[in-house]
Write a protein that holds these residues in place. Structure first.
Motif, PDB file in Angstrom:
ATOM      1  N   ASN B 137       0.808   2.079  -7.940  1.00  0.00           N
ATOM      2  CA  ASN B 137       1.363   2.547  -6.672  1.00  0.00           C
ATOM      3  C   ASN B 137       0.278   3.110  -5.771  1.00  0.00           C
ATOM      4  N   VAL B 140      -1.578   0.114  -4.366  1.00  0.00           N
ATOM      5  CA  VAL B 140      -0.849  -0.567  -3.283  1.00  0.00           C
ATOM      6  C   VAL B 140      -0.924   0.256  -2.008  1.00  0.00           C
ATOM      7  N   LEU B 141      -0.816   1.574  -2.152  1.00  0.00           N
ATOM      8  CA  LEU B 141      -0.856   2.438  -0.978  1.00  0.00           C
ATOM      9  C   LEU B 141      -2.200   2.307  -0.260  1.00  0.00           C
ATOM     10  N   TYR B 143      -4.315  -0.085  -0.556  1.00  0.00           N
ATOM     11  CA  TYR B 143      -4.451  -1.461  -0.081  1.00  0.00           C
ATOM     12  C   TYR B 143      -3.814  -1.590   1.297  1.00  0.00           C
ATOM     13  N   ALA B 144      -2.734  -0.816   1.511  1.00  0.00           N
ATOM     14  CA  ALA B 144      -1.971  -0.958   2.743  1.00  0.00           C
ATOM     15  C   ALA B 144      -2.556  -0.148   3.893  1.00  0.00           C
ATOM     16  N   PHE B 145      -3.322   0.907   3.607  1.00  0.00           N
ATOM     17  CA  PHE B 145      -3.852   1.721   4.698  1.00  0.00           C
ATOM     18  C   PHE B 145      -4.843   0.930   5.522  1.00  0.00           C
ATOM     19  N   PRO B 146      -4.651   0.863   6.838  1.00  0.00           N
ATOM     20  CA  PRO B 146      -5.688   0.253   7.667  1.00  0.00           C
ATOM     21  C   PRO B 146      -6.974   1.057   7.532  1.00  0.00           C
ATOM     22  N   THR B 147      -8.107   0.336   7.419  1.00  0.00           N
ATOM     23  CA  THR B 147      -9.391   1.010   7.201  1.00  0.00           C
ATOM     24  C   THR B 147      -9.668   2.061   8.261  1.00  0.00           C
ATOM     25  N   GLN B 148      -9.387   1.696   9.540  1.00  0.00           N
ATOM     26  CA  GLN B 148      -9.747   2.638  10.605  1.00  0.00           C
ATOM     27  C   GLN B 148      -8.880   3.888  10.527  1.00  0.00           C
ATOM     28  N   PHE B 149      -7.622   3.739  10.082  1.00  0.00           N
ATOM     29  CA  PHE B 149      -6.754   4.912   9.932  1.00  0.00           C
ATOM     30  C   PHE B 149      -7.318   5.848   8.868  1.00  0.00           C
ATOM     31  N   LEU B 205      -5.694  -4.242  -8.308  1.00  0.00           N
ATOM     32  CA  LEU B 205      -4.530  -5.124  -8.404  1.00  0.00           C
ATOM     33  C   LEU B 205      -4.929  -6.478  -8.991  1.00  0.00           C
ATOM     34  N   THR B 259     -15.249  -6.628   6.724  1.00  0.00           N
ATOM     35  CA  THR B 259     -14.335  -6.019   7.688  1.00  0.00           C
ATOM     36  C   THR B 259     -14.384  -4.506   7.582  1.00  0.00           C
TER      37      THR B 259
END
Lengths: 327, 320
Positions: B137, B140-141, B143-149, B205, B259
């Protein structure tokens, strides 16, 4: 979120005689796959997350409290009772921005994915079905696309072509299809050799009929799984391109919200509220799509359901009988 | 030992790819609308004479194939043109940026690999337990965060504690090499942390699903039937085989490393190649943009080649 990613081992064998919608049997039968997908809790969680985000985006003109073009509060005002998520660098309400931006971001992601899936599926099917020089040529092209760092190529094309949402969609879609093409090709190659396809071919069916009636329905679920994962990549790439100032500066998307905040020095002002909501919205959307995509993939790949060394099976592996009386 | 045929084919593929990329790099800037010719004179009301002079100065009035020939020749001599902005050779600009990027990205990638493999193996082996759920989990979290955020959040909340901008302190008092290195290291903590957090998730993952697949193989069952200890089965049987597909997949994720590095360099003002690319985009500095694209792409291709060869060394079946 405790058991979301745990695909519980399903000991039952797929019903071998079950006829799916396409008339095929075996573990890729449509109804069986659908049943497997809906059985998993991660599907439900993912669908709920994506559904909520979609609903809020559709309803954004009704539910967003302030305008996204006229400033309604001070620059980087912190969250308050009137502005739940605070204000951005232009005095716009962040909650309204995020609600509005969701729709555009999702449309960008979806359109780019549509382009990528169309190209990827065509390349994959043609390559896998016809084989020979078609396969060699198409896979060589795919290899070249695969090895180039996509975001850098996107940056160059978008920079030369000019910043616009349409360009972003086309650039993302045109560069994102390679993975899909490979997966579909492998699947088509195995379907092509199945007895019923050979029989239909023997009966004189045309290539077009075999592809559309017998092969596409079989790769359908795989394509959907790929598309759902691809949307996450597209949305992610959109935020990255927007952050580099290559998206339409006037469009409100999750990407441009973060870009504007960074541009107006939200980081030195410590205004995390101007960045976090959009970033978390992207993260939620990606998690939702990822969960759905993963559970489709898991349902399609029965190999993952067996593990001879999982923590549960290690101590007592029930070779015969149920748990208490297992040998 | 390699079969020389395999190595030759991979190297040939890499060389051809680099050639195609170089050609694409030439064509993109001339074929796309809003190309170098129309944007080159960025003076809004430039007289036709001035425009013609600029076009002539940059050799853009020559036939396309002749431009292409000159471009390739100069490229082989390491000449990538002159930056519009600081009038320095692009090669020099990029070389400085490149040497700044490499340590940051290398440390971040290696950390992400180590953490990712550890988390992935742990979740796969303890599948269905609390540590699996927490591990996957979390992965996945992130993985989902945009890098810039993630980068901006880390920047905001670490500001004041650790240096958040640039690569070294201009007012550093300790002039020795060690003092300088320590200073750079301090500046590197936050960018490397961000890069590691964004990259480890994907690795974890990938490793987890590869391990799960391997653990379902019959030879694992055989090893268990032989009564081998669990630790040995995991290390010698499962992990070794699970690492094979992992190497390819991680090599393919080089794109996301790039990226991440670009976005992180922008956020933390790290004077690397990603930031060079970004300022080239902002100022429409085409020679720098072209050069940066070429350098990043060639680097990725070379690393891909290395992964291919490593894969063949580890898996004898592939060398046919």
């Amino acid at each position: 979120m405790s058991t979301i990613l745990n695909t519980t081992p399903a000991p039952e064998v797929p019903p071998t005689g079950a006829t799916g919608a396409s008339g095929a049997s075996g573990p890729t039968g449509f109804r069986y796959v659908l049943h497997e997908i809906m059985r998993q809790r991660s599907t439900t969680v993912g669908l709920v997350i994506v559904g909520l985000l979609l609903l809020s985006a559709i309803a954004s003109p009704l539910i967003s409290p302030y305008s996204v073009t006229v400033s309604s509060c001070g620059v980087f005002d912190p969250p308050s009772a009137a502005h739940w998520l605070g204000c951005d660098g232009a005095g716009l309400d962040v909650l309204s921005l995020v609600l509005h931006g969701g729709g555009v971001s999702m449309i960008v992601g979806l359109s780019a994915t549509l382009i990528a899936m169309t190209v990827g599926a065509s390349v994959g099917v043609l390559s896998g079905y016809f084989g020979g020089w078609v396969d060699v040529l198409l896979m060589r092209i795919t290899d070249y696309f695969l090895v180039v760092p996509q975001i850098v190529l996107m940056i160059v094309i978008a920079a030369v072509w000019g910043p616009s949402l349409f360009h972003v969609v086309v650039v993302i879609g045109a560069l994102m299809w390679t993975g899909t093409a490979r997966v579909i090709r492998a699947q088509v190659m195995s379907i092509r050799e199945r007895v019923y396809v050979r029989r239909v071919a023997g009966l004189g069916a045309s290539h077009g009929r075999i592809i559309f009636r017998h092969i596409l329905p079989q790769v359908g679920p795989l394509l959907v799984a790929n598309a759902v994962i691809a949307i996450t990549v597209a949305v992610f790439d959109e935020t990255a391109l927007a952050f580099l100032g290559l998206s339409d500066p006037d469009a409100v998307t999750w990407g441009t919200i973060m870009e504007h905040a960074f541009d107006r020095a939200a980081t030195s002002a410590g205004a995390w509220w101007a960045i976090a909501p959009a970033g978390l919205a992207v993260a939620f959307f990606i998690v939702g799509c990822y969960l759905v995509g993963r559970s489709i993939e898991d349902a399609l790949n029965p190999r993952l359901r067996v593990s001879y060394l999982s923590a549960h099976s290690w101590r007592l592996r029930p070779l015969v009988g149920k748990k208490p009386e297992a040998i | 030992m390699y079969r020389s045929g395999y190595v030759l084919r991979r190297v040939a593929f890499a060389v051809v790819t680099i050639y195609i990329i170089a050609t694409l790099n030439f064509l993109l800037f001339r074929v796309l609308p809003g190309s170098a010719v129309t944007r080159i004179s960025r003076i809004p009301n430039a007289s036709p004479e001035l425009k013609a002079a600029v076009i002539h100065q940059f050799g853009l009035d020559k036939p396309l194939w002749e431009q292409y020939w000159i471009y390739l020749g100069q490229l082989l001599h390491g000449n990538m043109g002159i930056s519009y902005v600081n009038q320095q050779p692009v090669t020099d600009n990029l070389w400085t940026a490149f040497t700044n990027t490499i340590p940051m990205v290398a440390i971040g990638t290696i950390l992400a690999l180590v953490i990712g493999i550890a988390v992935g193996v742990l979740s796969a082996v303890r599948r269905g337990t609390a540590s699996d759920h927490i591990g996957t989990n979390l992965a996945v979290l992130f993985y989902a965060f945009p890098t810039q955020f993630l980068g901006m959040m880390i920047l905001i909340f670490a500001a004041g504690v650790l240096p958040v901008a640039g690569m070294s302190d201009a007012f550093e008092l300790d002039p020795s090499t060690w003092g300088h290195l320590l200073d750079v290291g301090k500046h590197m903590i936050l960018p490397v942390l961000t890069l590691t957090l964004t990259l480890f998730a994907e690795n974890a993952l990938i490793v987890r699903s590869s391990m799960l697949e391997t653990l379902g193989e019959d030879y694992i069952l055989t090893a268990r039937a032989k009564g081998l200890p669990r630790r040995r089965i995991i290390r010698a049987y499962a992990l070794r085989n699970a690492m094979l597909p992992t190497i390819t997949l991680i090599a393919l994720s080089l794109g996301s490393i790039v990226t991440g590095a670009i976005l992180i360099e922008i956020i933390f003002s790290w004077p690397g190649i990603g930031r060079a690319l970004y300022s080239a985009v902002l100022s429409r500095d085409y020679p720098m943009l072209q050069g940066g694209f070429l350098v990043i792409t060639v680097t990725v291709i070379v690393f891909n080649l290395a992964a291919d060869l490593l894969y063949a060394k580890l898996d004898p079946r592939i060398r046919a």
